[in-house]
Design an enzyme around this catalytic site. Structure first.
Site, PDB file in Angstrom:
ATOM      1  CD  GLU A  19      -2.576   1.219   2.049  1.00  0.00           C
ATOM      2  OE1 GLU A  19      -2.474   0.598   3.811  1.00  0.00           O
ATOM      3  OE2 GLU A  19      -3.267   2.122   2.491  1.00  0.00           O
ATOM      4  CG  LEU A  76       0.160   0.688  10.643  1.00  0.00           C
ATOM      5  CD1 LEU A  76       0.944  -0.429  11.879  1.00  0.00           C
ATOM      6  CD2 LEU A  76       0.969   1.885  11.198  1.00  0.00           C
TER       7      LEU A  76
HETATM    8  P1  FDP Z   1      -6.847   3.269   7.378  1.00  0.00           P
HETATM    9  O1  FDP Z   1      -7.685   3.981   6.028  1.00  0.00           O
HETATM   10  O2  FDP Z   1      -6.720   4.087   8.584  1.00  0.00           O
HETATM   11  O3  FDP Z   1      -5.257   2.773   7.098  1.00  0.00           O
HETATM   12  O4  FDP Z   1      -7.636   0.158   5.087  1.00  0.00           O
HETATM   13  C1  FDP Z   1      -8.275   0.985   5.520  1.00  0.00           C
HETATM   14  C2  FDP Z   1      -8.872   1.360   6.774  1.00  0.00           C
HETATM   15  O5  FDP Z   1      -7.895   1.810   7.905  1.00  0.00           O
HETATM   16  C3  FDP Z   1      -9.354   0.309   7.531  1.00  0.00           C
HETATM   17  O6  FDP Z   1      -8.395  -0.475   9.197  1.00  0.00           O
HETATM   18  C4  FDP Z   1     -10.853   1.420   8.648  1.00  0.00           C
HETATM   19  O7  FDP Z   1     -11.700   0.021   8.558  1.00  0.00           O
HETATM   20  C5  FDP Z   1     -10.606   2.146   7.461  1.00  0.00           C
HETATM   21  O8  FDP Z   1     -10.131   2.572   6.667  1.00  0.00           O
HETATM   22  C6  FDP Z   1     -11.538   2.984   8.073  1.00  0.00           C
HETATM   23  O9  FDP Z   1     -11.571   4.120   7.178  1.00  0.00           O
HETATM   24  P2  FDP Z   1     -12.590   5.229   7.494  1.00  0.00           P
HETATM   25  O10 FDP Z   1     -11.946   5.863   8.370  1.00  0.00           O
HETATM   26  O11 FDP Z   1     -13.010   5.831   6.225  1.00  0.00           O
HETATM   27  O12 FDP Z   1     -13.639   5.010   8.324  1.00  0.00           O
END
Ligand code: FDP
Length: 335
Positions: A94, A117
């Site tokens: 990512e 992460l």
């Molecule tokens: P993050 O962007 O903080 O890495 O994978 C992306 C993710 O987190 C998931 O871990 C999480 O469930 C989701 O996105 C959180 O997204 P929102 O802040 O839009 O809820």
């Protein structure tokens, strides 16, 4: 009371190797190396506030998210651990625009896809975060045209899993047979078997989703949420809302207690937010091996052929019956 018999991850992998001599021996090293990555990231997340590793670096990653210092650190650890291993030909992360060819180059039989992460918006508030990984077998050996082509040509996921950095550090992997779960004993520095096999209950009583976006979801998904909130003691409704902001943390709870995690398409994420290669597909293998279901709402995630490295996908993961219900609502067939 004496400790129950402790099985280290190393012992577990040795006995698996003995039971499955047909498996390429290097496979077990992949898992052991990933567990090492998890230990290093666990150590750094625990002390991040003390060593200046909280906050942002001011960059955005290839999928447009702000990069945290811990994102960059975790990515460097993963790349460092596999770059010279001779096991993987390339790493898709990512945190990197392009796949990183490793020193073993075309000799490696696998491609590692990783979210180093996950849930990194939680880092500065001492919330849970995780790592998600998938090892894909390359569709050709030696020098091939491009990683995108290799993945597109039906390269299959041979193992996947996650690490969760929460009150304890947990390491879960699967090769599609069972889903053992290990917990890190920080004093010993060893992952010890804590759950022989995770089994996702057929139905739960909780759901995880960013309800702040509910008005942007398809009508079917909005009705699904309303349905979960109605009182019906036979089906255990209303469901409780549990959303941590870290997919791995919500998924781990869902695997143990049942329920559903979903992140559908919304106005900011027309294709969904999560990424297929290093979030959706690896976790789909874990969830389905544990007896649950992993869907876009319209098709099983495992059936999607990747078309690009950072492809996004709508996701619903968790208890089989809860995800099936979600699919019915998504199709406009309300319960
Ligand atoms: P993050 O962007 O903080 O890495 O994978 C992306 C993710 O987190 C998931 O871990 C999480 O469930 C989701 O996105 C959180 O997204 P929102 O802040 O839009 O809820």
């Amino acid at each position: 009371m004496a400790d129950r018999e402790l099985v280290t991850l190393a012992q577990y992998l040795l006995s698996e190797q003995a039971e499955h001599p047909e498996t390429e021996s290097e496979f077990w090293t992949l898992i052991a190396q990933m567990a090492y990555v998890a230990k290093v990231i666990a150590r750094e997340t625990r002390r991040a506030a003390l060593v200046g590793r909280l906050g942002q670096v001011g960059e955005r990653n290839p999928t447009g998210d702000t990069q945290k210092k811990l994102d960059v650190f975790a990515n460097e650890v993963a790349v460092g651990a596999f770059h010279r291993s001779g096991l993987v030909a390339a790493i898709v992360s990512e945190e990197m625009d392009e796949p990183k060819a490793t020193l073993s180059g075309s000799a490696g039989r696998y491609i590692l896809c990783i979210d180093p992460l996950d849930g990194s918006s939680n880092t500065d508030t001492n919330g849970s975060v995780g790592t998600i990984f998938g090892f894909f077998r390359r569709s050709c050996q030696g020098r091939c045209s491009s990683i995108e082509t290799e993945l597109r040509q039906g390269t299959s996921l041979v193992a996947s899993g996650y690490a969760l950095y929460g009150p304890s550090t947990v390491f879960v992997y699967t090769r599609g047979r069972t889903v053992p779960c290990f917990t890190l004993d920080h004093d010993l520095g060893e992952f010890l078997l804590s759950h022989d096999a995770l089994h996702c209950p057929p139905r739960g009583q909780a759901y995880s989703a960013n309800l702040g976006r509910v008005q942007e979801w398809d009508g079917g998904i909005q009705r699904f949420v309303a349905h979960l909130g109605e009182r019906d003691s036979d089906s255990g409704r209303p469901y409780s809302l549990r959303y941590s902001g870290a997919l791995v943390a919500d998924l781990h709870r869902t695997l143990i207690e049942g329920g559903i995690y979903f992140y559908p398409a919304d106005a900011s994420h027309r294709e969904g937010k999560l990424r297929l290669l290093y979030e959706g597909a690896p976790l789909a293998l874990v969830v389905e091996t544990a007896g649950g279901r992993a869907s876009t709402g319209h098709q099983p995630i495992a059936e999607i052929t990747p078309t690009s490295l950072h492809q996004r996908v709508p996701v619903a993961l968790g208890s089989r019956e809860d995800v099936q219900l979600y699919e019915r609502f998504a199709a406009g067939q309300d319960a």
